[in-house]
Write a protein that holds these residues in place. Structure first.
Motif, PDB file in Angstrom:
ATOM      1  N   ARG A  46       9.978  35.936   5.799  1.00 23.14           N
ATOM      2  CA  ARG A  46       9.842  35.122   4.588  1.00 23.14           C
ATOM      3  C   ARG A  46       8.400  35.051   4.090  1.00 23.14           C
ATOM      4  O   ARG A  46       8.053  34.197   3.277  1.00 23.14           O
ATOM      5  N   LYS A  60       8.479  21.544   4.211  1.00 23.28           N
ATOM      6  CA  LYS A  60       9.817  21.842   3.708  1.00 23.28           C
ATOM      7  C   LYS A  60      10.082  23.352   3.702  1.00 23.28           C
ATOM      8  O   LYS A  60      11.141  23.803   4.125  1.00 23.28           O
ATOM      9  N   GLU A  61       9.097  24.109   3.239  1.00 24.23           N
ATOM     10  CA  GLU A  61       9.250  25.570   3.208  1.00 24.23           C
ATOM     11  C   GLU A  61       9.539  26.113   4.613  1.00 24.23           C
ATOM     12  O   GLU A  61      10.413  26.956   4.797  1.00 24.23           O
ATOM     13  N   ALA A  63      10.580  24.400   7.237  1.00 27.21           N
ATOM     14  CA  ALA A  63      11.833  23.857   7.764  1.00 27.21           C
ATOM     15  C   ALA A  63      13.028  24.661   7.260  1.00 27.21           C
ATOM     16  O   ALA A  63      13.989  24.903   7.996  1.00 27.21           O
ATOM     17  N   ASP A  64      12.950  25.101   6.010  1.00 30.33           N
ATOM     18  CA  ASP A  64      14.027  25.934   5.452  1.00 30.33           C
ATOM     19  C   ASP A  64      14.214  27.205   6.269  1.00 30.33           C
ATOM     20  O   ASP A  64      15.313  27.739   6.362  1.00 30.33           O
ATOM     21  N   ILE A  65      13.133  27.689   6.855  1.00 32.41           N
ATOM     22  CA  ILE A  65      13.204  28.948   7.604  1.00 32.41           C
ATOM     23  C   ILE A  65      13.638  28.721   9.043  1.00 32.41           C
ATOM     24  O   ILE A  65      14.488  29.429   9.566  1.00 32.41           O
ATOM     25  N   GLY A  67      14.756  25.714  10.389  1.00 28.45           N
ATOM     26  CA  GLY A  67      15.866  24.783  10.582  1.00 28.45           C
ATOM     27  C   GLY A  67      15.508  23.401  11.103  1.00 28.45           C
ATOM     28  O   GLY A  67      16.409  22.595  11.307  1.00 28.45           O
ATOM     29  N   GLU A  69      12.729  20.183  10.477  1.00 29.63           N
ATOM     30  CA  GLU A  69      11.571  19.639   9.772  1.00 29.63           C
ATOM     31  C   GLU A  69      10.496  19.186  10.764  1.00 29.63           C
ATOM     32  O   GLU A  69       9.313  19.414  10.566  1.00 29.63           O
TER      33      GLU A  69
END
Ligand code: GTP
Ligand code: MG
Length: 335
Positions: A46, A60-61, A63-65, A67, A69
């Protein structure tokens, strides 16, 4: 706990210079404690390759990757502390950082005076103005100026040009390069160009620009224009919130690039008429408050007689509201 330091010792110790920190910033993400092969791979897929990328990422970015936070916050904190970037720094460090800032001359004396020497690295500069005001010409000129050696106002570096309106003209670059004593072909080779076809594409290109910046000597990133796609794709009040949210993210990405890699980011912005203004200037830059807060410096260009243009700084923390006059000629922007 480190032992308490004596006064003189504390003074020489100070914290790493940006250059030293930058060295560690280039370390692979897997060098960070707690990041194994699998997580490392996911992050790289990513676009997060180095410790620096993580230090400037938002929780957040990440955590999206990955899973989680909580884990994202730990990773970012670890990256920041490796680079000596805690949330608070001393005023001395702020000062050191500012002393480190370099400037790209605009090639126009009056404009350079207005900008205290030129366009700053480590910051986002917005160039706003109406149609034909010279925003695109300004960007072309900087893409040439950045290539000059330091004693001629440049940084002996290259540029990235993200073009959203298909108004980049290589012929114009060759004219400006010749006027500055540069080899026109070489000048063109030193500019990485991409056309952005949509706002999403524009955001992806900003991410790809980051990869190029890591590998090459880039000191200027142009986005001309930053808002055009966003305005076209999200028209009207009903789409305003979504548009501003996306634009906000894009500008945050650009600010991070400027800050992390000491690159001058220059974006152009259109101005819109405000029908409800009766006193003062009825024109206002598009992009609203997102750009107002995101850009570090804002330059307003307007047309005067024939090829004469007037530039003004607005919303700046330490530039007085002065004006500068310049011309657009065959050679580019001149006094
Ligand atoms: P929009 O993108 O339409 O909002 O305008 P802009 O602010 O980007 O304007 P731009 O920088 O494209 O300026 C266009 C003006 O630059 C033209 O009206 C010309 O006056 C001038 N210009 C562009 N190319 C040349 C050139 O080769 N020679 C000369 N003398 N002037 C030029
Ligand atoms: Mg333009």
């Amino acid at each position: 706990m480190p032992r308490p330091k004596k006064k003189e010792e504390a003074e020489v110790e100070v914290v790493e210079t940006p250059d030293q920190a930058a060295g560690k910033g280039d370390l692979d993400v897997e060098e960070l404690e707690g990041i194994g092969k699998v997580t490392g791979q996911k992050l790289k897929e990513r676009g997060y390759y180095t410790v620096r990328d993580l230090a400037f990422a938002s929780a957040k970015e990440i955590a999206d990757i990955i899973g989680s936070e909580e884990r994202a916050e730990q990773i970012i904190e670890a990256a920041r502390s490796m680079l000596g970037l805690s949330n608070f720094i001393t005023a001395l460090e702020v000062y050191k950082k500012r002393v480190n800032i370099k400037r790209i001359s605009t090639g126009v004396r009056s404009l350079d005076e207005l900008l205290n020497g030129g366009v700053e690295t480590g910051a986002v500069t917005e160039v706003a103005g109406e149609f034909g005001a010279g925003k695109t010409q300004f960007c072309h000129q900087l893409a040439v100026m950045v290539q000059l050696p330091e004693d001629k106002g440049g940084l002996s570096a290259k540029a990235i040009y993200i073009d959203t309106e298909n108004t980049f003209r290589p012929e114009r670059i060759t004219q400006m390069a010749r006027a500055r004593g540069l080899d026109p072909d070489q000048a063109l080779k030193n500019i990485y160009y991409a056309r952005a076809y949509s706002s999403d594409h524009q955001m992806i290109l900003a991410e790809q620009a980051r990869q190029i910046i890591k590998q090459d000597n880039i000191k200027l990133l142009v986005v001309d224009s930053i808002v055009a796609h966003f305005r076209a794709e999200f028209p009207g009040r009903e789409n305003l919130a979504e548009r501003q949210q996306k634009l906000n993210k894009h500008i945050a990405d650009l600010l991070k690039i400027a800050d992390a890699y000491d690159v001058a980011v220059v974006v152009t912005n259109q101005v819109m008429a405000q029908p409800d203004v009766f006193f003062g200037n009825p024109l206002k830059p598009a992009g609203g408050n997102v750009l107002a807060h995101g850009a570090t410096y804002r330059i307003w260009l307007r047309k005067s007689k024939e090829n004469i243009r007037i530039a003004k700084i607005f919303d700046s923390p330490y530039h007085p509201e002065r004006e500068a006059t310049f011309k657009i000629t065959e050679e580019g922007l001149t006094d």
